[in-house]
Motif scaffolding. Structure first.
Motif, PDB file in Angstrom:
ATOM      1  N   ARG A  89       0.817  -1.222   0.000  1.00 44.50           N
ATOM      2  CA  ARG A  89       0.000   0.000   0.000  1.00 44.50           C
ATOM      3  C   ARG A  89       0.853   1.275   0.000  1.00 44.50           C
ATOM      4  NH1 ARG A  89      -5.001  -0.015   0.237  1.00 44.50           N
ATOM      5  NH2 ARG A  89      -5.400   1.714   1.631  1.00 44.50           N
ATOM      6  N   CYS A  90       1.903   1.246  -0.816  1.00 47.78           N
ATOM      7  CA  CYS A  90       2.753   2.433  -0.884  1.00 47.78           C
ATOM      8  C   CYS A  90       2.136   3.520  -1.763  1.00 47.78           C
ATOM      9  CB  CYS A  90       4.133   2.056  -1.389  1.00 47.78           C
ATOM     10  SG  CYS A  90       4.135   1.489  -3.097  1.00 47.78           S
ATOM     11  N   THR A  91       1.071   3.212  -2.471  1.00 51.06           N
ATOM     12  CA  THR A  91       0.287   4.133  -3.325  1.00 51.06           C
ATOM     13  C   THR A  91       0.992   4.549  -4.618  1.00 51.06           C
ATOM     14  OG1 THR A  91       0.970   6.315  -2.499  1.00 51.06           O
ATOM     15  CG2 THR A  91      -0.745   5.159  -1.246  1.00 51.06           C
ATOM     16  N   ARG A  92       2.078   3.896  -4.952  1.00 55.21           N
ATOM     17  CA  ARG A  92       2.838   4.331  -6.128  1.00 55.21           C
ATOM     18  C   ARG A  92       2.360   3.679  -7.425  1.00 55.21           C
ATOM     19  NH1 ARG A  92       4.620   8.717  -5.166  1.00 55.21           N
ATOM     20  NH2 ARG A  92       6.025   8.492  -6.925  1.00 55.21           N
TER      21      ARG A  92
END
Ligand code: SF4
Ligand code: SF4
Ligand code: SF4
Lengths: 537, 478
Positions: A446-449
């Motif tokens: 869930r690093c959103t990258r």
């Protein structure tokens, strides 16, 4: 596997001649659970075990630890690095197999991993990520010994404040195999197949382009194994998806990418995506960097340009227009079920009943907090209502309108665990669609990258040829199969405690739920007793 | 159709090292020298950049924190020597209201002028206080929808400031007559004066340049005139004055009449003689739109309503900069009211009194994000005022040590003009795009129509009561 309980025919038996011509043999995938350990050398651990040079390799620790943290392979001179992620940490201190004091050389040390603070977020806290990874590895819920607090997140509302009111003793004692977790997706009795899926969830739409082809294939193969569905997302199909057609949903979204007569005819369910929870009210969005030659070929677009799908369908401004859309698909594919995916506006109940009257089989509500792909942050947080409200509202409205038993109500948008699934069903859904959890099982942190540059650095949500090969197809498939198995075990555990023989008995049973911020005085609570199965849910 | 309002932007990179959320701690002493270093594999090349940063270290108060938090190097390291940590400097940014996330996302917009986009769904709280206790609506199937920023439809974000006529009047030549003047601005936002806590930098010339560029208006304390503009602006002052609204500070001399008459709007702090003062000013410069600044303290809402009833054309209501009611805060007493609730009360009272269209309500304080602008409008404001986001756009940490002689970690005294104006312009442009996104989703084509349209909003308390109240009964008292 029984999917078409009325016709008792395979989907291929009722396909049109032109589709049969291009049809490839459909594959069978085993549901067997096999270990699928992390693909990373160092799995993230809650506690870290350090072994100092004082170790004399006496093997005491390996002998007493029941979790396999210490491994001295036969014929090897040194211990392998401790498998810290298997350590149960402080909970172990109270047991007689706590290795630290028993090491004669005092060579072992256990510390809390400070990195855990950097892992996860309010909706997916670290414990939920760790527990999901364990389930994807083993196919079973994590042992109580780990004390993972993972049935709820820390968002402070919705599912995270709702609990089950379990009776002290189940009203009837049931064995696991007496409990049915299947649901029916066509409740209309309109001559189309009464498709039954074995568990009350299926995989959400993620297009090729937003995720790698291995991710897409892993999802599809797990869907075959579990006799459920996966969805194309708005991006069409690679040729390699054809052997999974019987378990695919073709998505018709506003950009119409990948929508052709042939892609509509070859699948058992066609889904209209009016909106999506990640960006309710906004169109789909594939950033230019992810529009690689392979993606652009399928989408019939130009390499490297950003692809924006319009919002909305400019051919639909009323329920009558929507009905026209549905009729159109129903004529092209006379066997398909129609799913209508909408997000959750204030009048979501009107939208749902309108869609039912237009002839849809499945109403798929995608709540405002869901989504896996690129989305404006402002939309994720602010637009549309969370699924917990929407599903209860729509269920009640459909009941009042006398339409509830004619349509399958499917919820998505922030459904993360088996407990969320059960809560969504108790609030009124028949089943759910999951997306993020599948990606977590593949190792998402869930690093959103996902949306930026080359896409996911961990090889999941990317089409970059240098990044995507990090995941092997067999491994990816197994991780999702395993996660689903663990969820089914947990779901059966919940149904068992209520003495329910089928998950269908749980639909709309909000009287079995309580909310921590309420006095829970809306129902007669004389039969309620035990509330918490464990510390959080 | 009028020309689309569009702000031309170019990226303006930060001056200082970025303060990211994550960093990698490297316990070098145990390194295996395996020549297969995972650091090389960082997709974002952060380890090499960090080494370079340390070699050419320019700022001793900034460490390198630009890791994207993907854990890849951490999980692949042969000896498990790397550890991902949260940057404590990041956690110290802002305060309980202006959170590190808000500051970070503001910096990002000031740099790129783009709508912040990310993957992996929503990560935050279910709901929160103030503006976080409401959602905006979207249209679907049964109601018309709009295209948003990528579509062809024109979504107008213009609003009017002033008294709107309740009916049309015509002169003998059948031309429409407007009894009072109205200021039309292309976005429902004006720039306010700085709160007293943040007084370090002399930012007025930059703000004035940015609002001229974006065609907005800034409120400038008359005590700062003429120092609020630089030499070159002064040389061309007629170009700037329509974008300045003087706050007529009673303790300072008033700007000369030839200056005031070239502005479109002024602001007067509320006082007992305010109605006479309006009359006086209107006599001298009849076309000037006059706003009264009212503090939202315990009597603020009532005072705003009274002024509207007395015929004041614009009321600028201001709470404290965290959006809370002004006045002594006492933890033991009830929580101070939030600006959102106060706007709703003013708006609904004015409707009940039948005078809502006769007054423009500008709501300030606590407007930290573009969604706050849209939500304040849905609650009943015609437009908002804000200041701190522009200050933050200049890499400010909102550290509250903002006093001359005290070290500013953002080195605000050193900024150059182009940088400052560019960052503010970019932020305003990004807010404009995001307002359009929200309006497109709501199916709205006119920002004027957002005012008080609570039908396009969903309130946490109301959804809880309507839906969960039915299922779970009465709510516990907190
Ligand atoms: S980029 Fe990060 S959030 Fe997105 S799929 Fe990959 S690991 Fe998950
Ligand atoms: S965690 Fe990911 S982004 Fe951060 S330094 Fe390591 S590889 Fe690079
Ligand atoms: S960073 Fe500088 S400008 Fe910002 S509050 Fe601190 S001292 Fe003031």
């Amino acid at each position: 596997m029984e999917r078409f309980s009325v016709q008792k025919k395979e989907f291929k038996d009722i396909l049109p001649a032109n589709t049969l011509k291009t049809r490839v043999p459909q594959v069978e995938i085993s549901r067997e659970i096999k270990p699928a350990p992390s693909r990373y050398r160092n799995e993230i651990a809650k506690y870290i075990i350090h072994r100092s040079d004082d170790c004399i390799k006496c093997g005491k620790c390996a002998e007493i630890c029941p979790y396999g943290v210490h491994v001295l392979k036969p014929g090897y001179k040194y211990f392998a690095m401790p498998k810290s992620y298997l350590c149960t940490g402080e909970a172990c201190e109270k047991t007689d197999h706590f290795c630290i004091p028993q090491c004669p050389q005092k060579a072992l040390r256990m510390v809390k991993n400070p990195m855990i603070e950097a892992l996860g977020d309010y909706r997916w806290p670290a414990d939920m990520l760790l527990a999901t990874w364990r389930m994807a590895e083993t196919g079973a819920p994590p042992s109580e010994a780990y004390e993972y607090d993972y049935h709820c997140g820390n968002s402070g509302g919705g599912f995270d404040r709702i609990r089950f009111k379990f009776p002290e003793k189940p009203p009837v004692e049931l064995a696991d195999d007496e409990i049915d977790t299947s649901i029916i997706l066509n409740r209309r009795d309109d001559g189309r197949p009464r498709i039954k899926i074995d568990v009350p969830w299926y995989g959400g739409g993620m297009s090729f382009g937003s995720v790698s082809n291995v991710t897409q294939l892993s999802k599809a193969r797990a869907a075959v194994a579990w006799n459920i569905f996966s969805c194309s997302g708005e991006g069409g199909y690679m040729e390699r998806m054809r052997p999974y057609d019987d378990h695919m949903i073709t998505q018709v979204a506003t950009g119409l990418f990948g929508v052709r007569e042939e892609t509509i005819q070859r699948v058992p369910i066609v889904e209209f995506k009016y909106a999506q929870g990640a960006k309710p009210g906004l169109g789909g969005h594939l950033l230019g960097d992810k529009n690689t030659p392979a993606v652009s070929k399928i989408r019939e677009s130009v390499v490297g340009i950003s692809l924006f799908s319009p919002f909305p369908f400019h051919s639909v401004y009323s329920i009558e227009d929507h009905m026209k859309h549905i009729d159109w698909i129903k004529h092209i594919n006379r066997r398909a079920l129609i799913s209508t995916k909408v997000s959750t506006p204030t009048d979501v109940d009107m939208v749902a009943v309108g869609s039912y009257s237009a002839g849809t089989h499945i109403i798929h509500l995608d709540g405002g907090y869901g989504g896996t792909g690129a989305a404006p942050d402002i939309a994720k947080k602010n637009i549309a209502m969370p699924i917990e409200y929407a599903v209860a509202k729509v269920h009640k409205f459909l009941v009042d309108e006398g339409a509830r038993d004619k349509v399958a109500l499917i919820a998505s948008g922030g459904v993360r665990t088996a407990y969320d699934i059960a809560k969504a069903i108790a609030l009124g859904a028949d089943g759910v669609v999951v997306g993020t959890a599948e990606l977590i099982s593949l190792g998402c942190v869930r690093c959103t990258r996902c949306s930026a540059g080359r896409g996911c650095p961990r090889g999941i949500a990317t089409t970059d040829p240098g990044l995507a090969p990090q995941i092997e197809l067999e491994w990816g498939t197994q991780r999702i199969i395993n996660l689903y198995n663990a969820w089914r075990i947990e779901l059966i555990g919940i149904l068992k405690r209520f003495g329910m023989r089928s998950v269908r008995e749980l639909v709309g049973r909000s009287d079995l739920l309580m909310h921590l911020d309420y006095n829970n005085d809306a129902h007669d609570s004389s039969t309620d007793s035990v509330i918490q199965p464990r510390k959080s849910c | 159709m009028p020309e689309k309002y569009h702000i031309k932007t170019t990226p303006v990179p930060p001056r200082l090292p970025r303060i990211g959320k994550y960093g990698i701690v490297d316990w070098r002493e145990d390194c295996a020298r395996c020549h297969n270093c995972v650091k090389k594999a960082c997709v974002y090349d952060r380890h090499r950049q960090e080494a370079e940063y340390i070699r050419n270290l320019k700022y001793f108060d900034f460490l390198f924190f630009e890791c994207m938090g993907c854990f890849s190097c951490v999980q692949n390291c042969t000896k498990d020597l790397l550890c991902l940590t949260i940057n404590s400097e990041y956690q110290r940014l802002g305060n309980h209201y202006w959170t590190p996330e808000i500051i970070h996302i503001t910096w990002q917009q000031a740099e790129t002028a783009a709508v912040p986009v990310s993957g992996a769904g929503y990560r935050g709280k279910f709901a929160g206080q103030g503006f976080d206790a409401m959602w905006t609506d979207m249209s679907e199937i049964v109601r018309p929808t709009r295209d948003g920023i990528h579509g062809r439809e024109y979504i107008s974000t213009s609003v009017d400031i002033g008294k709107k006529p309740s009916y049309l009047e015509f002169d003998e030549n059948k031309k429409t007559v407007f009894p009072s003047s109205i200021v039309d601005i292309p976005m429902p936002m004006i720039v306010d004066m700085n709160p007293a806590e943040y007084t370090l930098a002399r930012l007025e010339p930059l703000i004035i340049e940015a609002v001229r560029f974006t065609d907005l208006i800034a409120i400038i304390d008359s005590a700062k005139w003429p120092g609020a503009v630089n030499e070159s602006q002064m040389a061309d002052i007629d170009k700037y004055l329509p974008h300045i609204a003087f706050h007529l500070n009673p303790d300072a001399p008033e700007p000369p009449i030839e200056i005031l008459s070239k502005t479109r709007m002024v602001e007067i702090p509320d006082n007992d003689a305010v109605l006479d003062r309006i009359k006086e000013l209107k006599k001298t410069i009849p076309e000037l739109v006059i706003s009264i600044r009212v503090n939202l303290d315990a009597t603020g809402v009532q005072r705003a309503v009274e002024l509207a009833a007395a015929g004041v054309e614009v009321i600028h209501v201001i709470a404290d900069f965290n959006g809370d009611e002004i006045g002594p805060k006492n933890e033991k007493l009830a929580k101070p009211r939030f600006v959102k609730e106060m706007i709703r009360e003013i708006h609904t009272t004015l409707i009940k009194d039948g005078i809502r269209d006769e007054v423009t309500v500008i709501a300030g304080s606590g407007i930290a994000l573009p969604e706050h602008m849209a939500k304040a409008l849905l609650c009943g404001a015609d437009l908002i005022s804000t200041y701190l986001p522009l200050l933050i756009s200049l890499e400010c940490h909102l550290c509250e040590t903002c006093k001359p002689g005290i070290f500013c970690p953002a080195r605000l005294e050193e900024i150059d003009f182009e940088y400052g104006v560019g960052r503010m312009r970019n932020l305003i442009a990004a807010w404009h795009l995001q307002l359009i996104e929200l309006m497109g989703a709501m199916g709205m084509r006119e920002a004027r129509r957002l005012r008080g349209d609570v039908g396009r909003a969903m309130f946490f308390e109301e959804l809880e009561e309507e839906i969960f109240g039915t299922l779970f009964g009465s709510k516990k008292r907190v």
